[in-house]
Design a protein around this motif. Structure first.
Motif, PDB file in Angstrom:
ATOM      1  N   GLY A   1       1.284  -1.156  -0.461  1.00 27.26           N
ATOM      2  CA  GLY A   1      -0.157  -0.047  -0.094  1.00 27.26           C
ATOM      3  C   GLY A   1       1.041   1.016  -0.359  1.00 27.26           C
ATOM      4  N   ALA A   2       2.276   1.231  -0.371  1.00 31.96           N
ATOM      5  CA  ALA A   2       2.986   2.337  -0.259  1.00 31.96           C
ATOM      6  C   ALA A   2       2.910   2.476  -1.610  1.00 31.96           C
ATOM      7  CB  ALA A   2       4.047   2.046  -0.042  1.00 31.96           C
ATOM      8  N   ARG A   3       4.026   3.797  -2.063  1.00 30.88           N
ATOM      9  CA  ARG A   3       4.032   4.321  -2.688  1.00 30.88           C
ATOM     10  C   ARG A   3       5.829   4.408  -3.333  1.00 30.88           C
ATOM     11  NH1 ARG A   3       1.268   9.720  -2.601  1.00 30.88           N
ATOM     12  NH2 ARG A   3       3.298  10.551  -4.386  1.00 30.88           N
ATOM     13  N   PRO A   4       6.146   3.565  -4.202  1.00 26.45           N
ATOM     14  CA  PRO A   4       7.732   3.668  -4.839  1.00 26.45           C
ATOM     15  C   PRO A   4       8.422   4.368  -5.033  1.00 26.45           C
ATOM     16  CG  PRO A   4       7.135   2.126  -5.785  1.00 26.45           C
ATOM     17  CD  PRO A   4       6.069   2.685  -5.167  1.00 26.45           C
ATOM     18  N   VAL A   5       9.186   4.845  -4.898  1.00 27.11           N
ATOM     19  CA  VAL A   5      10.119   5.973  -5.479  1.00 27.11           C
ATOM     20  C   VAL A   5      11.139   5.609  -5.772  1.00 27.11           C
ATOM     21  CG1 VAL A   5      10.605   8.173  -5.633  1.00 27.11           C
ATOM     22  CG2 VAL A   5       8.991   7.982  -4.099  1.00 27.11           C
ATOM     23  N   VAL A   6      11.947   5.537  -6.772  1.00 29.46           N
ATOM     24  CA  VAL A   6      13.427   5.323  -7.478  1.00 29.46           C
ATOM     25  C   VAL A   6      13.963   6.272  -7.273  1.00 29.46           C
ATOM     26  CG1 VAL A   6      15.037   3.510  -9.284  1.00 29.46           C
ATOM     27  CG2 VAL A   6      12.072   3.238  -8.932  1.00 29.46           C
ATOM     28  N   LEU A   7      14.957   5.694  -6.195  1.00 31.05           N
ATOM     29  CA  LEU A   7      16.070   6.985  -6.748  1.00 31.05           C
ATOM     30  C   LEU A   7      17.362   6.527  -6.292  1.00 31.05           C
ATOM     31  CD1 LEU A   7      14.675   9.584  -3.857  1.00 31.05           C
ATOM     32  CD2 LEU A   7      14.768  10.266  -6.031  1.00 31.05           C
ATOM     33  N   PRO A   8      18.148   7.114  -7.398  1.00 33.11           N
ATOM     34  CA  PRO A   8      19.614   6.402  -6.854  1.00 33.11           C
ATOM     35  C   PRO A   8      20.009   6.514  -4.929  1.00 33.11           C
ATOM     36  CG  PRO A   8      19.477   8.294  -8.543  1.00 33.11           C
ATOM     37  CD  PRO A   8      18.265   8.271  -7.225  1.00 33.11           C
ATOM     38  N   PHE A   9      21.169   5.932  -5.021  1.00 33.14           N
ATOM     39  CA  PHE A   9      21.300   5.398  -2.995  1.00 33.14           C
ATOM     40  C   PHE A   9      21.915   7.001  -2.105  1.00 33.14           C
ATOM     41  CE2 PHE A   9      24.545   4.675  -0.212  1.00 33.14           C
ATOM     42  CZ  PHE A   9      23.135   3.611   0.786  1.00 33.14           C
ATOM     43  N   GLY A  10      22.645   7.934  -3.871  1.00 28.51           N
ATOM     44  CA  GLY A  10      23.602   9.289  -3.408  1.00 28.51           C
ATOM     45  C   GLY A  10      22.492  10.432  -3.134  1.00 28.51           C
ATOM     46  N   GLU A  11      21.362  10.223  -3.417  1.00 21.89           N
ATOM     47  CA  GLU A  11      20.389  10.852  -3.703  1.00 21.89           C
ATOM     48  C   GLU A  11      19.072  10.865  -2.719  1.00 21.89           C
ATOM     49  OE1 GLU A  11      17.997  12.093  -7.391  1.00 21.89           O
ATOM     50  OE2 GLU A  11      20.597  11.844  -8.151  1.00 21.89           O
ATOM     51  N   THR A  12      19.313  10.147  -1.204  1.00 25.81           N
ATOM     52  CA  THR A  12      18.391   9.425  -1.224  1.00 25.81           C
ATOM     53  C   THR A  12      18.471  10.217   0.326  1.00 25.81           C
ATOM     54  OG1 THR A  12      19.024   6.963  -1.224  1.00 25.81           O
ATOM     55  CG2 THR A  12      17.620   7.182   0.265  1.00 25.81           C
ATOM     56  N   GLN A  13      19.139  10.235   1.253  1.00 26.03           N
ATOM     57  CA  GLN A  13      19.637  10.789   2.147  1.00 26.03           C
ATOM     58  C   GLN A  13      18.874  12.310   1.762  1.00 26.03           C
ATOM     59  OE1 GLN A  13      22.360  13.602   3.460  1.00 26.03           O
ATOM     60  NE2 GLN A  13      22.818  12.916   5.649  1.00 26.03           N
ATOM     61  N   ARG A  14      19.289  13.337   0.654  1.00 27.14           N
ATOM     62  CA  ARG A  14      18.520  14.583   0.643  1.00 27.14           C
ATOM     63  C   ARG A  14      16.991  14.445   0.291  1.00 27.14           C
ATOM     64  NH1 ARG A  14      19.472  18.328  -4.018  1.00 27.14           N
ATOM     65  NH2 ARG A  14      21.256  16.618  -4.728  1.00 27.14           N
ATOM     66  N   ALA A  15      16.592  13.361  -0.313  1.00 28.72           N
ATOM     67  CA  ALA A  15      15.056  12.540  -0.159  1.00 28.72           C
ATOM     68  C   ALA A  15      14.263  13.013   0.679  1.00 28.72           C
ATOM     69  CB  ALA A  15      14.478  11.711  -1.455  1.00 28.72           C
ATOM     70  N   LEU A  16      14.749  12.622   1.848  1.00 25.67           N
ATOM     71  CA  LEU A  16      14.206  11.712   3.047  1.00 25.67           C
ATOM     72  C   LEU A  16      14.479  13.109   3.677  1.00 25.67           C
ATOM     73  CD1 LEU A  16      15.597   8.475   4.180  1.00 25.67           C
ATOM     74  CD2 LEU A  16      13.240   9.075   3.117  1.00 25.67           C
ATOM     75  N   ALA A  17      15.944  14.225   3.735  1.00 20.74           N
ATOM     76  CA  ALA A  17      15.163  15.476   4.315  1.00 20.74           C
ATOM     77  C   ALA A  17      14.383  16.572   4.372  1.00 20.74           C
ATOM     78  CB  ALA A  17      16.778  15.935   3.672  1.00 20.74           C
ATOM     79  N   THR A  18      14.141  16.243   2.689  1.00 15.85           N
ATOM     80  CA  THR A  18      13.419  17.395   1.756  1.00 15.85           C
ATOM     81  C   THR A  18      11.504  16.692   1.958  1.00 15.85           C
ATOM     82  OG1 THR A  18      13.712  16.689  -0.654  1.00 15.85           O
ATOM     83  CG2 THR A  18      15.441  18.376   1.260  1.00 15.85           C
ATOM     84  N   GLY A  19      11.419  15.753   2.798  1.00 12.60           N
ATOM     85  CA  GLY A  19      10.006  15.423   2.293  1.00 12.60           C
ATOM     86  C   GLY A  19       9.588  15.029   0.901  1.00 12.60           C
ATOM     87  N   VAL A  20      10.683  14.118  -0.316  1.00 13.33           N
ATOM     88  CA  VAL A  20      10.313  14.122  -1.095  1.00 13.33           C
ATOM     89  C   VAL A  20      10.379  12.247  -1.055  1.00 13.33           C
ATOM     90  CG1 VAL A  20      11.380  12.950  -3.646  1.00 13.33           C
ATOM     91  CG2 VAL A  20      11.440  15.360  -2.785  1.00 13.33           C
ATOM     92  N   VAL A  21      10.753  11.750   0.132  1.00 15.47           N
ATOM     93  CA  VAL A  21      10.171  10.517   0.187  1.00 15.47           C
ATOM     94  C   VAL A  21       9.802  10.475   1.494  1.00 15.47           C
ATOM     95  CG1 VAL A  21      10.603   8.986  -1.840  1.00 15.47           C
ATOM     96  CG2 VAL A  21      12.435   9.395   0.260  1.00 15.47           C
ATOM     97  N   ASP A  22       9.371   9.671   2.017  1.00 13.31           N
ATOM     98  CA  ASP A  22       8.838   9.492   3.708  1.00 13.31           C
ATOM     99  C   ASP A  22       9.481   8.240   4.519  1.00 13.31           C
ATOM    100  OD1 ASP A  22       6.025  11.334   3.065  1.00 13.31           O
ATOM    101  OD2 ASP A  22       5.593   9.252   2.289  1.00 13.31           O
ATOM    102  N   ALA A  23      10.181   7.638   3.732  1.00 17.02           N
ATOM    103  CA  ALA A  23      10.845   6.295   3.994  1.00 17.02           C
ATOM    104  C   ALA A  23      11.776   5.211   3.668  1.00 17.02           C
ATOM    105  CB  ALA A  23       9.265   5.389   4.368  1.00 17.02           C
ATOM    106  N   ALA A  24      12.342   4.615   3.896  1.00 20.21           N
ATOM    107  CA  ALA A  24      13.221   4.202   3.356  1.00 20.21           C
ATOM    108  C   ALA A  24      13.875   2.343   3.737  1.00 20.21           C
ATOM    109  CB  ALA A  24      15.222   4.562   3.191  1.00 20.21           C
ATOM    110  N   GLU A  25      14.136   1.918   2.386  1.00 22.07           N
ATOM    111  CA  GLU A  25      15.020   0.145   3.900  1.00 22.07           C
ATOM    112  C   GLU A  25      16.180   0.546   3.049  1.00 22.07           C
ATOM    113  OE1 GLU A  25      12.677  -2.787   0.881  1.00 22.07           O
ATOM    114  OE2 GLU A  25      14.005  -1.938  -0.915  1.00 22.07           O
ATOM    115  N   ASN A  26      17.034  -0.100   4.288  1.00 22.66           N
ATOM    116  CA  ASN A  26      18.387  -0.411   3.829  1.00 22.66           C
ATOM    117  C   ASN A  26      18.649  -1.725   5.124  1.00 22.66           C
ATOM    118  OD1 ASN A  26      19.296   1.576   2.778  1.00 22.66           O
ATOM    119  ND2 ASN A  26      17.662   3.039   3.406  1.00 22.66           N
ATOM    120  N   PRO A  27      19.897  -1.916   4.781  1.00 20.54           N
ATOM    121  CA  PRO A  27      20.594  -2.572   5.412  1.00 20.54           C
ATOM    122  C   PRO A  27      20.303  -1.761   6.511  1.00 20.54           C
ATOM    123  CG  PRO A  27      21.398  -2.704   4.090  1.00 20.54           C
ATOM    124  CD  PRO A  27      20.327  -1.892   3.606  1.00 20.54           C
ATOM    125  N   LEU A  28      21.331  -1.901   8.028  1.00 21.91           N
ATOM    126  CA  LEU A  28      21.679  -1.162   9.033  1.00 21.91           C
ATOM    127  C   LEU A  28      23.053  -0.404   8.483  1.00 21.91           C
ATOM    128  CD1 LEU A  28      20.163  -2.897  12.528  1.00 21.91           C
ATOM    129  CD2 LEU A  28      19.025  -1.108  11.079  1.00 21.91           C
TER     130      LEU A  28
END
Ligand code: LMR
Length: 349
Positions: free
Chosen positions: A201-228
């Motif tokens: 029920g989520a909306r996947p947003v494909v992003l390069p790894f290097g852009e993920t942190q900024r996308a989370l910081a700016t609210g472009v995406v809300d969540a992520a899946e990562n190894p710790l």
């Protein structure tokens, strides 16, 4: 041809114990090739990757650098470009094809879009229980055959490396399928991963790894899946304080080079690189589980971070919700391959 946007200095080779052991282990290979090597031209191997040095991939690359430095007497120089400094997810495979980098270790999820969809078998949710099961696949016949298939896309597959299992992070715990509703979740460019998030029920947003942190910081995406180790080293904790230990999927890598460069090396150097890489991969694989545990221990002490366990009932509910994805992609990854993976794991398909 794209131009590298940042050129960091060489990462120095680790000294001491690694160096002494490398000399011993490499002695035989070096002795066999020594005279010929002394006359050979210097060789540069640029190794580009997207994660931090303090991860299984980062540590594996550093070990490769140290081993080749020792065994070639400094003639083979490995330049490591971590953190997407040289190439990122969008352009690294193209850079390899163009000869603008010699070695990469993309996550297995990234080979589907590169024309080898069989690799997305590793993205199937809840496929593996632990790293021992993964290794029965990657270190056996199925793994060898998968590496060979990379030849179709002008890549030489040199080996597999573990990171670990992915956990969910967000601004709230994600324990039940209902918790995912409407969340924009950053995923890697894998059809399976996209479908998995849609099934929840989520909306996947494909992003390069290097852009993920900024996308989370700016609210472009809300969540992520990562190894710790990735969650920790990308400093996602202040942005995503809730980590739910869903352990829902595996993330590992294949080390690849280009056939042109590989053939050009000549027999002696190819053997040298191959041997050093095999040892570096063993080193990275030995470290993987420990780095994951260390990241968890570190997160548990970080102010503000909340780590949530997943009980058996919630885990079953998540597994049920994503089960249709396994059926949906059986044909895409290849039914025989999926059966072979189950066979190697020791499960009934
Ligand atoms: C990701 O894009 O999330 C991972 O592939 C990053 C990595 O290389 O571990």
């Amino acid at each position: 041809m794209p131009v590298p946007h940042r050129m960091p200095p060489n990462v120095p080779a680790p000294a001491g114990r690694v160096r002494r052991r490398a000399v011993l282990v490499g002695g035989a290979v070096a002795a066999a090739c020594g005279v010929a090597m002394a006359r050979q031209a210097p060789l540069l191997l640029r190794f580009s990757h997207v994660v931090a040095p303090d991860t299984p991939k980062g540590q594996m690359a550093l070990r490769l650098q140290a081993l080749l430095h020792e065994r070639s007497g400094g003639r083979i120089r490995v330049e490591i470009y971590p953190d997407s400094q040289l190439w990122g997810d969008d352009d690294e495979m193209e850079a390899l094809r163009l000869g603008a980098v010699e070695m990469l270790a993309p996550s297995l999820s990234k080979f589907g879009m590169a024309g080898v969809p069989e690799f997305e078998v590793f993205d199937l949710p809840f496929l593996f229980r632990d790293l021992a099961q993964v290794r029965r696949v990657t270190q056996g016949r199925v793994g060898r055959e998968l590496l060979e298939r990379l030849g179709r896309q002008q890549m030489v597959g040199l080996g597999f490396l573990d990171n670990g299992f992915k956990q969910m992070s967000a601004h709230r715990p994600l324990r039940r399928p209902a918790d995912f509703a409407g969340l924009r979740v950053r995923v890697q460019a894998s059809q399976v991963l996209g479908a998995q998030m849609r099934a929840l029920g989520a909306r996947p947003v494909v992003l390069p790894f290097g852009e993920t942190q900024r996308a989370l910081a700016t609210g472009v995406v809300d969540a992520a899946e990562n190894p710790l180790s990735n969650y920790l080293t990308q400093q996602l904790a202040p942005l995503q304080p809730h980590v739910t230990l869903t352990q829902h999927g595996y993330l590992g890598y294949a080390v690849v080079t280009h056939p042109r460069w590989w053939e050009h090396l000549g027999r002696a150097d190819r053997a040298l690189v191959r041997q050093a890489l095999d040892e570096a991969l063993q080193h990275g694989n030995r470290l993987a589980a420990g780095l994951d545990q260390a990241a968890l221990a570190s997160l548990r002490t970080q102010p503000g971070v909340q780590v949530h366990m997943l009980g058996a009932t919630n885990r079953d509910a998540l597994r049920q919700a994503v089960q249709p994805v396994v059926e949906q992609f059986r044909r895409g990854v290849g039914p025989e391959l999926l059966d072979a993976v189950h066979g190697a794991i020791g499960d009934a398909a």
